[in-house]
Scaffold this motif. Structure first.
Motif, short mmCIF file in Angstrom:
data_model
loop_
_atom_site.label_atom_id
_atom_site.label_comp_id
_atom_site.label_asym_id
_atom_site.label_seq_id
_atom_site.Cartn_x
_atom_site.Cartn_y
_atom_site.Cartn_z
N UNK A 252 40.02 23.69 -22.04
CA UNK A 252 39.60 22.32 -21.65
C UNK A 252 40.47 21.25 -22.30
N UNK A 253 41.15 21.59 -23.41
CA UNK A 253 42.00 20.60 -24.09
C UNK A 253 43.38 20.46 -23.43
N UNK A 254 43.59 21.21 -22.35
CA UNK A 254 44.92 21.20 -21.71
C UNK A 254 44.94 20.31 -20.48
N UNK A 255 44.01 19.29 -20.40
CA UNK A 255 43.90 18.56 -19.12
C UNK A 255 45.18 17.85 -18.72
N UNK A 256 45.95 17.39 -19.73
CA UNK A 256 47.21 16.70 -19.38
C UNK A 256 48.19 17.66 -18.70
N UNK A 257 48.15 18.91 -19.16
CA UNK A 257 49.08 19.91 -18.64
C UNK A 257 48.75 20.27 -17.19
N UNK A 258 47.43 20.25 -16.86
CA UNK A 258 47.02 20.67 -15.52
C UNK A 258 46.68 19.49 -14.60
N UNK A 259 46.83 18.27 -15.11
CA UNK A 259 46.53 17.09 -14.27
C UNK A 259 47.47 17.10 -13.06
N UNK A 260 46.91 16.87 -11.87
CA UNK A 260 47.73 16.78 -10.66
C UNK A 260 48.17 18.13 -10.11
N UNK A 261 47.84 19.21 -10.82
CA UNK A 261 48.22 20.54 -10.31
C UNK A 261 47.14 21.00 -9.32
N UNK A 262 47.57 21.33 -8.09
CA UNK A 262 46.56 21.76 -7.11
C UNK A 262 46.53 23.28 -7.00
N UNK A 263 47.71 23.88 -7.07
CA UNK A 263 47.73 25.34 -6.88
C UNK A 263 48.49 26.02 -8.01
N UNK A 264 48.04 27.23 -8.34
CA UNK A 264 48.65 27.95 -9.48
C UNK A 264 48.70 29.45 -9.14
N UNK A 265 49.81 30.07 -9.46
CA UNK A 265 49.88 31.53 -9.34
C UNK A 265 49.97 32.11 -10.74
N UNK A 266 49.03 32.97 -11.10
CA UNK A 266 49.07 33.65 -12.40
C UNK A 266 49.80 34.97 -12.19
N UNK A 267 51.07 34.98 -12.57
CA UNK A 267 51.90 36.17 -12.33
C UNK A 267 51.64 37.21 -13.43
#
Ligand SMILES: C[S@@+](CC[C@H](N)C(=O)[O-])C[C@H]1O[C@@H](n2cnc3c(N)ncnc32)[C@H](O)[C@@H]1O
Ligand SMILES: O=c1cc(-c2ccc(O)cc2)oc2c(O)c(O)ccc12
Length: 369
Positions: free
Chosen positions: A193-208
């Motif tokens: 939850x403390x990583x909101x800046x890192x994930x702000x604006x990210x819509x899609x993610x692939x966990x490789x």
């Protein structure tokens, strides 16, 4: 042999003797920890609800009374290595002072999850149990030979095939391995939850190399605006349950990676040589370029160790370079310094990176085009 040593020289040699014995016998602590886990000692102490004496522990474990002293020896080592702690108990008469064992933070992370109260902290039992799996221990017997041989790892000499192929052919090991990795991923929930800046604006993610999908589930819980694809080898994702926000795709990251705003790797790139990491990073560029527009350029997020002998505490560096050896012996990988990561990013054609120290042993590296 000149036996005329000064007292000072003799002391130095005795220190060296203790040092050699301590390191040559390092496995004793891990085997003893394994024994305590096999016996279920952390859960017995937790379930007792108050400090437990050695006699009470023997009874609870259903051990023959003659084993009391031996159990005490085991507990002494594990107290010394901070897996348990001991507190003084005063009896009513206050004559014979007794001691009671209690859990430490480390043993709280090693409880078998049996009740809701234990869910408050992550559980590293499956990760720790994997140490004692003969599949993981046997390759160490071949390390010396491997330096003279052409197999890619000592694992391959021991088992005839690389680890990922072995997992594919051995469902029991595959399940234990994936459970172990997922247990390690639970630690991410502490700070996601403390990583909101890192994930702000990210819509899609692939966990490789996302395994059974726990990282993706933790990220979806912290950032509900995301949609995630877990991408892993087909035998790893077989039978996984999808939701509208979480899909599983089977494939090989060396051939292609599904497109998304963020290509995410946790504990994956350290499995591979520099040459292979470069190939994977090239696939990431393709995957990011095909979704990114001019204002949203996409990025790669890597959660892995960064070896930093200058700033890390001695024990943290020790754990990181122990993992470095583990990666070498098992999977052709390594743990990297910041300089080594930077070289790879630039060589793969990325322009910039940012490191956030957030996951204890692991750092979060954002890599930008
Ligand atoms: C050490 S595990 C890490 C799992 C997970 N990311 C985590 O943090 O727990 C590495 C993962 O990479 C996957 N993997 C290995 N080779 C792969 C490949 N060629 N393509 C995709 N995934 C691969 C493995 O199956 C495994 O799940
Ligand atoms: O094959 C492994 C094993 C481990 C492992 C085993 C036991 C432990 O107590 C800790 C770690 O970790 C691995 C890992 O992190 C990885 O990326 C690949 C393989 C393995």
């Amino acid at each position: 042999m000149d036996l005329n040593h000064s007292q000072e020289e003799a002391n130095e040699l005795f220190e060296a003797q203790a040092h050699i014995y301590r390191h040559a016998l390092n496995y004793v602590t891990s085997m003893s920890l394994g024994c305590a886990l096999e016996l279920g000692i952390p859960n017995i102490i937790h379930g007792y609800g108050k400090p437990i004496t050695i006699q009470e522990l023997v009874l609870k474990l259903n051990l023959p009374i003659e084993k009391t002293l031996y159990l005490q020896q085991l507990m002494r080592l594990l107290i010394h290595s901070n897996f348990f702690s001991v507190i003084k108990l005063h009896s009513h008469e206050d004559v014979d002072e007794k001691e009671g064992y209690v859990l430490t933070t480390s043993s709280k992370l090693l409880l078998k999850n049996t009740s809701e109260s234990l869910q408050k902290v992550p559980n590293l039992l499956p990760f720790t149990n994997l140490i004692l799996d003969p599949v993981i221990m046997t390759p160490w017997q071949f390390l010396g030979k491997w330096f003279h041989r052409s197999e890619s790892t000592a694992f391959e000499i021991a088992h005839g095939i690389p680890l990922w192929e072995f997992a594919n052919k051995n469902p029991r090991f595959n399940e234990n391995f994936n459970d172990a990795m997922a247990s390690d991923s639970q630690m991410m929930s502490l700070v996601a939850k403390d990583c909101h800046e890192i994930f702000a604006g990210v819509k899609s993610l692939v966990d490789v190399g996302g395994g059974t999908g726990l990282n993706a589930k933790i990220l979806l819980e912290a950032f509900p605006h995301l949609t995630c694809i877990v991408f892993d080898l087909p035998h790893v994702i077989a039978g996984m349950i999808e939701t509208s926000k979480l899909k599983y795709v089977g494939g090989d990251m060396f051939s292609s990676i599904p497109s998304a705003d963020v290509i995410f790797f946790k504990n994956v790139l350290h499995d591979w040589s520099d040459e292979n990491v470069l190939k994977i990073l090239k696939q990431c560029q393709e995957a990011i370029r095909s979704t990114s527009d001019t204002c949203n350029k996409g990025k790669v997020i890597i959660i892995d160790m960064v070896v930093d002998e200058k700033h890390d505490r001695h024990e943290i560096t020790e754990t990181k370079i122990v993992f470095d050896m583990l990666m070498m012996v098992l999977v052709t990988g390594r743990e990297r310094t910041e300089v080594e990561w930077k070289k790879l990013f630039l060589k793969a054609g990325f322009c910039r990176y940012k490191i956030t120290l957030i996951f204890g042993l692991r750092s979060l590296l954002e890599v930008f085009l």
